[in-house]
Design a protein around this motif. Structure first.
Motif, PDB file in Angstrom:
ATOM      1  N   VAL A  37       0.847  -1.202   0.000  1.00 24.45           N
ATOM      2  CA  VAL A  37       0.000   0.000   0.000  1.00 24.45           C
ATOM      3  C   VAL A  37       0.874   1.240   0.000  1.00 24.45           C
ATOM      4  N   LYS A  38       1.878   1.283   0.852  1.00 27.25           N
ATOM      5  CA  LYS A  38       2.786   2.447   0.913  1.00 27.25           C
ATOM      6  C   LYS A  38       3.510   2.644  -0.414  1.00 27.25           C
ATOM      7  N   MET A  39       3.954   1.554  -1.024  1.00 32.60           N
ATOM      8  CA  MET A  39       4.661   1.652  -2.300  1.00 32.60           C
ATOM      9  C   MET A  39       3.751   2.222  -3.389  1.00 32.60           C
ATOM     10  N   VAL A  40       2.541   1.706  -3.479  1.00 32.00           N
ATOM     11  CA  VAL A  40       1.602   2.164  -4.509  1.00 32.00           C
ATOM     12  C   VAL A  40       1.163   3.597  -4.217  1.00 32.00           C
ATOM     13  N   GLN A  41       0.890   3.892  -2.960  1.00 35.30           N
ATOM     14  CA  GLN A  41       0.438   5.232  -2.594  1.00 35.30           C
ATOM     15  C   GLN A  41       1.502   6.278  -2.921  1.00 35.30           C
ATOM     16  N   PHE A  90       1.073   6.876  -6.706  1.00 35.08           N
ATOM     17  CA  PHE A  90      -0.228   7.335  -7.195  1.00 35.08           C
ATOM     18  C   PHE A  90      -0.895   8.209  -6.142  1.00 35.08           C
ATOM     19  N   VAL A  91      -0.356   9.396  -5.971  1.00 32.84           N
ATOM     20  CA  VAL A  91      -0.821  10.278  -4.900  1.00 32.84           C
ATOM     21  C   VAL A  91      -2.248  10.763  -5.124  1.00 32.84           C
ATOM     22  N   ASP A  92      -2.760  10.662  -6.351  1.00 26.82           N
ATOM     23  CA  ASP A  92      -4.129  11.102  -6.634  1.00 26.82           C
ATOM     24  C   ASP A  92      -5.174  10.023  -6.354  1.00 26.82           C
ATOM     25  N   VAL A  93      -4.735   8.843  -5.923  1.00 22.63           N
ATOM     26  CA  VAL A  93      -5.648   7.735  -5.613  1.00 22.63           C
ATOM     27  C   VAL A  93      -5.748   7.612  -4.096  1.00 22.63           C
ATOM     28  N   LYS A 130      -3.334   1.785 -13.947  1.00 17.00           N
ATOM     29  CA  LYS A 130      -2.229   2.699 -13.653  1.00 17.00           C
ATOM     30  C   LYS A 130      -1.030   1.982 -13.037  1.00 17.00           C
ATOM     31  N   THR A 131      -1.112   0.682 -12.862  1.00 20.07           N
ATOM     32  CA  THR A 131      -0.024  -0.071 -12.231  1.00 20.07           C
ATOM     33  C   THR A 131       0.630  -0.983 -13.253  1.00 20.07           C
TER      34      THR A 131
END
Length: 185
Positions: A10-14, A17-20, A166-167
């Motif tokens: 979650v931290k890596m993806v967040q 993708f700061v807009d998600v 987006k991933t």
């Protein structure tokens, strides 16, 4: 994925993708991890020659009506349909399956995990249906009264597909696995 736990993913993806929203990322990661785990379980059933499996809903007060209704149902391995009679049924689904054997002696002393509705703590209970567990702990056992894909679920599915696009999840889990997952949402 890569052996990382859900919080780290979650931290890596967040971070990328700061807009998600964090909630959407958590939902995606949890659902993907559950999907991968359940697929591995299914492959184990096939390799071990298991002929049938039992659907096991999570024994806790937040279990959805669909999963409550599926709890305890027995299905032939060749009839497996993820999202219909095999987890994951929906985003954030926590249900699982167990190999089913007709020999009652093998099933005699089975236990299940349950979450105490008062304390929230996990505990082992004797094997029982969701309905029996709900009666035992004094919560209402819901009966499905809506189609499996409500408007809220369609919106959640759309959000999940958008985030997935987006991933590089398709590359990490393989094109066929990714497409299979998206088609079963």
């Amino acid at each position: 994925v890569l052996g990382y736990n859900a919080d780290r993913l979650v931290k890596m993806v967040q971070g990328r993708f700061v807009d998600v929203s964090r909630s959407n990322i958590q939902r995606l990661i949890h659902t993907e991890m559950a999907h991968i785990s359940e697929e591995a379980t299914y492959e184990g059933y096939v390799e071990d020659g298991v002929e049938e499996y039992e659907y096991m809903a999570t024994l806790e007060k937040n279990t959805c009506e669909i999963c409550q209704a599926l709890d305890g149902t027995i299905h032939k391995i060749e009839d497996k349909k993820e999202g219909v009679n095999y987890p994951v049924i929906h985003a954030r689904c926590r249900c699982t399956t167990g190999a089913y054997y007709k020999d009652a002696e093998l099933l005699k002393n089975r236990k299940r995990a349950a979450r105490d509705p008062e304390t929230g703590k996990a505990e082992l209970v004797d094997k029982m249906s969701f309905d029996d567990w709900a009666k035992k702990v004094g919560i209402e056992h819901k009966v499905p009264n809506q189609p499996a894909m409500s408007k809220a679920n369609k919106t959640a599915k759309g959000n999940l597909v958008e985030i997935m696009g987006k991933t590089n999840m398709r590359i990490q889990v393989g094109g066929d696995n990714y497409d299979n997952f998206i088609n079963h949402l």
